[in-house]
Design an enzyme around this catalytic site. Structure first.
Site, mmCIF file in Angstrom:
data_model
loop_
_atom_site.group_PDB
_atom_site.id
_atom_site.type_symbol
_atom_site.label_atom_id
_atom_site.label_comp_id
_atom_site.label_asym_id
_atom_site.label_seq_id
_atom_site.Cartn_x
_atom_site.Cartn_y
_atom_site.Cartn_z
ATOM 1 N N TYR A 1 -1.259 15.087 5.813
ATOM 2 C CA TYR A 1 -1.197 13.877 5.151
ATOM 3 C C TYR A 1 -1.469 14.170 3.841
ATOM 4 O O TYR A 1 -2.612 14.590 3.232
ATOM 5 C CB TYR A 1 -2.751 13.238 5.576
ATOM 6 C CG TYR A 1 -2.929 11.880 5.171
ATOM 7 C CD1 TYR A 1 -2.213 11.011 5.034
ATOM 8 C CD2 TYR A 1 -4.256 11.639 4.618
ATOM 9 C CE1 TYR A 1 -2.386 9.736 4.321
ATOM 10 C CE2 TYR A 1 -4.713 10.533 4.067
ATOM 11 C CZ TYR A 1 -3.638 9.619 4.064
ATOM 12 O OH TYR A 1 -3.833 8.085 3.344
ATOM 13 N N ASP B 1 2.562 11.899 7.323
ATOM 14 C CA ASP B 1 2.547 10.996 6.357
ATOM 15 C C ASP B 1 2.568 11.548 5.026
ATOM 16 O O ASP B 1 1.529 12.201 4.547
ATOM 17 C CB ASP B 1 1.369 10.315 6.382
ATOM 18 C CG ASP B 1 1.583 9.090 5.288
ATOM 19 O OD1 ASP B 1 2.279 9.198 4.256
ATOM 20 O OD2 ASP B 1 0.514 8.016 5.233
#
Length: 258
Positions: free
Chosen positions: A106, A147
């Protein structure tokens, strides 16, 4: 072997959505981001009841990453990145599953840019790039999923001109992502769909999902040992339309068996 990545945007608050998606699509491996839950509050039992083993790296209120595997053993290899002992944010976890090294990340958002948050993003990117170079040097089958908070090209944004000053689309961010690919990684979605409009994120505002006004910021990077096995890839866009859902849709790839 089907591997998925999903920024769940709060694993406990969106647990019904996550469990429904797992039941309907049954990926073999799942990388989750933005758990927004401390280590002890991860819903391990509910995930187990759904048929998945899990390892996770939690953090109160923010961040958090996990790797799930259906009827497969997960051997944790790493959590966090070298290069900054003071960085306590839970943004990276790595494991061996079914002979493939899975890195779940992330990457920092970086807004507002310029500023300290953007500096942190670029520093994290540098540390990540050092780690990915090491991984490539080991000649292992590696999948880096998550992400990335990067809009790689204009094709990856509904109206790219609106994102020019955003940390996700600034030249420094795109250059850092490009440099990753130049190490020898393959962007799985673009390998199969070089020209298509494909998004993985739709804001909650202005009916972005209904208008398909999205961004492609959730990515799979594949090492050469895995890239040749890439069979298919896609986005479970329909999940973004469910009640009380994340603003991201799950993204997935399928690999041919060795």
């Amino acid at each position: 072997m089907k591997i998925a990545t999903y920024n769940v945007n709060g694993v406990n608050g969106r647990l019904p959505v996550l469990l429904r998606w797992l039941a309907e699509t049954q990926p073999d491996v799942v990388c989750l981001q933005e758990l927004k839950a401390p280590q002890e509050k991860f819903p391990e039992q509910a995930i187990k009841d759904a048929g998945y083993n899990a390892i996770w790296h939690g953090q109160k209120s923010w961040n958090g990453v996990a790797i799930l595997a259906r009827n497969l053993e997960i051997k944790e290899l790493k959590r966090g990145l070298e290069g900054d002992p003071e960085d306590l944010q839970s943004r990276y976890i790595q494991a061996l599953v079914n002979g493939v090294v899975i890195g779940c990340l992330y990457l920092p958002n970086g807004n507002p840019a310029p500023g300290p948050k953007f500096d942190y993003k670029l520093q994290w990117f540098e540390r990540f790039a050092a780690h990915t170079a090491d991984l490539l040097a080991q000649n292992l089958p590696v999948v880096l999923a998550g992400d990335y908070n990067v809009i790689p090209t204009e094709l990856d944004a509904y109206k790219p001109e609106r994102w020019v000053e955003d940390a996700l689309f600034r030249p420094e961010t795109r250059e850092a992502f490009k440099n990753l690919l130049a190490q020898g990684w393959t962007d799985a979605i673009r390998k199969l769909y070089p020209e298509e409009t494909i998004y993985t994120f739709w804001d909650y505002f202005r009916n972005a999902y209904g208008r398909n006004a999205g961004l492609r910021i959730d990515h799979f990077l594949l090492s050469p040992q895995v890239s040749d096995r890439l069979k298919s890839a896609g986005v479970d866009k329909q999940v973004r339309g469910w009640e009380k859902t994340s603003d991201h849709g799950p993204v997935w790839i399928e690999l041919n068996d060795l």
